[in-house]
Design a protein around this motif. Structure first.
Motif, PDB file in Angstrom:
ATOM      1  N   THR A  55     139.269   2.124 -28.007  1.00 47.41           N
ATOM      2  CA  THR A  55     139.645   2.074 -29.423  1.00 47.41           C
ATOM      3  C   THR A  55     140.996   1.398 -29.534  1.00 47.41           C
ATOM      4  O   THR A  55     141.972   1.850 -28.938  1.00 47.41           O
ATOM      5  CB  THR A  55     139.728   3.491 -30.009  1.00 47.41           C
ATOM      6  OG1 THR A  55     138.473   4.144 -29.815  1.00 47.41           O
ATOM      7  CG2 THR A  55     140.061   3.448 -31.492  1.00 47.41           C
ATOM      8  N   SER A  57     142.276   0.284 -32.724  1.00 44.18           N
ATOM      9  CA  SER A  57     142.851   0.423 -34.065  1.00 44.18           C
ATOM     10  C   SER A  57     144.081   1.322 -34.037  1.00 44.18           C
ATOM     11  O   SER A  57     144.026   2.443 -33.530  1.00 44.18           O
ATOM     12  CB  SER A  57     141.808   1.027 -35.013  1.00 44.18           C
ATOM     13  OG  SER A  57     142.411   1.333 -36.256  1.00 44.18           O
ATOM     14  N   ASP A  59     145.347   2.982 -36.348  1.00 46.32           N
ATOM     15  CA  ASP A  59     145.201   4.149 -37.221  1.00 46.32           C
ATOM     16  C   ASP A  59     144.253   5.205 -36.656  1.00 46.32           C
ATOM     17  O   ASP A  59     144.123   6.287 -37.224  1.00 46.32           O
ATOM     18  CB  ASP A  59     144.664   3.701 -38.594  1.00 46.32           C
ATOM     19  CG  ASP A  59     145.623   2.738 -39.270  1.00 46.32           C
ATOM     20  OD1 ASP A  59     146.849   2.925 -39.100  1.00 46.32           O
ATOM     21  OD2 ASP A  59     145.153   1.804 -39.949  1.00 46.32           O
ATOM     22  N   ALA A  60     143.583   4.883 -35.544  1.00 46.34           N
ATOM     23  CA  ALA A  60     142.608   5.823 -34.970  1.00 46.34           C
ATOM     24  C   ALA A  60     143.316   7.024 -34.351  1.00 46.34           C
ATOM     25  O   ALA A  60     144.430   6.916 -33.843  1.00 46.34           O
ATOM     26  CB  ALA A  60     141.766   5.109 -33.923  1.00 46.34           C
ATOM     27  N   GLU A  64     138.234   9.780 -33.565  1.00 47.76           N
ATOM     28  CA  GLU A  64     137.642   8.448 -33.474  1.00 47.76           C
ATOM     29  C   GLU A  64     137.548   7.972 -32.028  1.00 47.76           C
ATOM     30  O   GLU A  64     136.557   7.369 -31.627  1.00 47.76           O
ATOM     31  CB  GLU A  64     138.456   7.438 -34.292  1.00 47.76           C
ATOM     32  CG  GLU A  64     138.449   7.698 -35.786  1.00 47.76           C
ATOM     33  CD  GLU A  64     139.630   8.521 -36.241  1.00 47.76           C
ATOM     34  OE1 GLU A  64     140.181   8.232 -37.299  1.00 47.76           O
ATOM     35  OE2 GLU A  64     140.003   9.484 -35.520  1.00 47.76           O
ATOM     36  N   CYS A  65     138.592   8.237 -31.259  1.00 49.28           N
ATOM     37  CA  CYS A  65     138.601   7.800 -29.853  1.00 49.28           C
ATOM     38  C   CYS A  65     137.540   8.554 -29.057  1.00 49.28           C
ATOM     39  O   CYS A  65     136.841   7.972 -28.216  1.00 49.28           O
ATOM     40  CB  CYS A  65     139.976   8.033 -29.235  1.00 49.28           C
ATOM     41  SG  CYS A  65     141.280   7.014 -29.966  1.00 49.28           S
ATOM     42  N   CYS A  72     141.980   5.227 -25.536  1.00 48.54           N
ATOM     43  CA  CYS A  72     142.507   5.296 -26.906  1.00 48.54           C
ATOM     44  C   CYS A  72     143.863   4.574 -26.922  1.00 48.54           C
ATOM     45  O   CYS A  72     144.915   5.193 -26.776  1.00 48.54           O
ATOM     46  CB  CYS A  72     142.673   6.759 -27.336  1.00 48.54           C
ATOM     47  SG  CYS A  72     143.098   6.950 -29.070  1.00 48.54           S
ATOM     48  N   SER A  74     145.365   3.415 -29.254  1.00 48.70           N
ATOM     49  CA  SER A  74     146.141   3.717 -30.459  1.00 48.70           C
ATOM     50  C   SER A  74     147.451   4.415 -30.112  1.00 48.70           C
ATOM     51  O   SER A  74     148.451   4.256 -30.817  1.00 48.70           O
ATOM     52  CB  SER A  74     145.325   4.617 -31.391  1.00 48.70           C
ATOM     53  OG  SER A  74     144.016   4.142 -31.521  1.00 48.70           O
TER      54      SER A  74
END
Length: 360
Positions: A55, A57, A59-60, A64-65, A72, A74
């Motif tokens: 992931t 993004s 904002d994640a 979400e991850c 992750c 993020s």
């Protein structure tokens, strides 16, 4: 034609060695196939985790991850300032980042042959080091004062390493010359000091300089804890590097110094123009290895309470929101260390090739 023949000989030698080393018997062939298969599977798992299922993004968050199952990244987008700058005041992070850039520029300039004179190197490092210190410390030119206890992250790691290299290298040369002296009242005590330092682990010396030394010295001489720790690093580095240089000096044929003496050269000129250049030529691989090792050992300052790159990384994922993403943070740190150490190693290999050509 000659080059084509050499390439053909190399290819044939490569396949011959490959068959002899890894496919010499059915058992060796089976082990080789299993090992290569396991390695490819491991590489695929890592690539899948770090790229395809990851992931990216900013904002994640954890949910979400977790849904994608990969890395992750993020956490890096959200916590990179803490990782790189540690406890340094948030509004002043630009100073810490600019200071790191100054160090990198100075190191890159020092690697260019045009700067390989004592005058140019001295000016480059004096200006660069002074700029780095003013940016980090502040208190002048309208910059707010930031105490050394608040320095952290990559800037602190670079400050410790560059200070150790800039002061430790001349000190190690002095140690090597004193250890190699024909005067026993100089060489014997220096031998005891070098052997004594080398007999102790680095962490014990750092603890001695950070914790024990203040009880043994007048208050006016104690100074900042960071500088005492760096002094411990410098002493440890100089003791090891002095033995490397001394080994290089012993590899220089004695007749060369005698010939220089017969030509009327002073001791200073014999050492600086005849002995030390050849000693460093012989000691270059070990010296590069020494720098690599001590760059990694700067992480020991985290044990004494400083927020270096590794310590800042732990701080970045210690909050409740990002505790699950510690692997991603450590991977990011590993990439930073890899870039510095690999660049240093490749530059050392370049120097070896350049010196080998020059000595033909």
């Amino acid at each position: 034609m000659g080059t084509a023949l050499e390439n053909r000989v190399r290819r044939e030698a490569f396949w011959r060695n490959l068959r002899q080393d890894y496919f010499a018997s059915p058992a060796f062939s089976l082990i080789t196939v299993i090992s290569v298969g396991a390695l490819l599977l491991l590489v695929w798992q890592v690539v899948n985790w770090g790229l395809f299922d990851a992931t990216f993004s900013p904002d994640a968050r954890q949910a979400e991850c977790a849904a994608k199952g990969g890395a992750c990244w993020s956490v890096i987008a959200n916590r990179w300032r803490i990782i790189l700058f540690g406890l340094y005041p948030f509004p002043e992070h630009w100073r810490s980042g600019l200071a790191c850039l100054v160090v990198v520029v100075v190191v890159v300039l020092s690697c260019i042959p045009y700067f390989w004179t004592a005058r140019r190197l001295s000016i480059t490092w004096l200006v660069g080091y002074g700029t780095f210190y003013v940016l980090m410390k502040g208190g002048v030119l309208g910059l707010p004062l930031v105490r050394e206890a608040q320095w952290g992250g990559l800037a602190l790691t670079l400050f410790i390493f560059t200070t150790m290299a800039v002061i430790g290298m001349p000190l190690s040369i002095a140690f090597a010359l004193m250890r190699n002296s024909r005067l026993y009242w100089i060489s014997r005590p220096m031998g005891v000091i070098i052997d004594g330092v080398r007999a102790l682990p680095n962490v014990s010396i750092l603890f001695t300089f950070a914790v024990v030394l203040p009880f043994m010295m007048p208050d006016m001489l104690v100074g900042e804890k960071l500088y005492r720790v760096i002094a411990g690093f410098i002493l440890f580095f100089a003791a090891y590097q002095a033995e490397i240089i001394r080994g290089g000096m012993q590899a220089v044929a004695g007749g060369q110094e005698e010939a220089a003496k017969a030509l009327g050269l002073s001791y200073r000129h014999r050492i600086s123009r005849i002995v030390l250049p050849q000693a460093f030529h012989s000691a270059l691989p070990a010296t590069i290895n020494q720098f690599v090792m001590f760059f990694m050992e700067t992480t020991l300052v985290s044990i004494i309470g400083f927020s270096d790159l590794m310590s800042s990384a732990r701080t970045a994922f210690s909050s409740g929101e990002w505790t699950f993403a510690f692997i991603e943070v450590y991977v990011f740190i590993a990439v930073i260390y890899f870039v510095f150490v690999f660049s240093l190693s490749r530059y050392g290999a370049y120097l070896e090739r350049r010196m080998a050509v020059g000595s033909r």
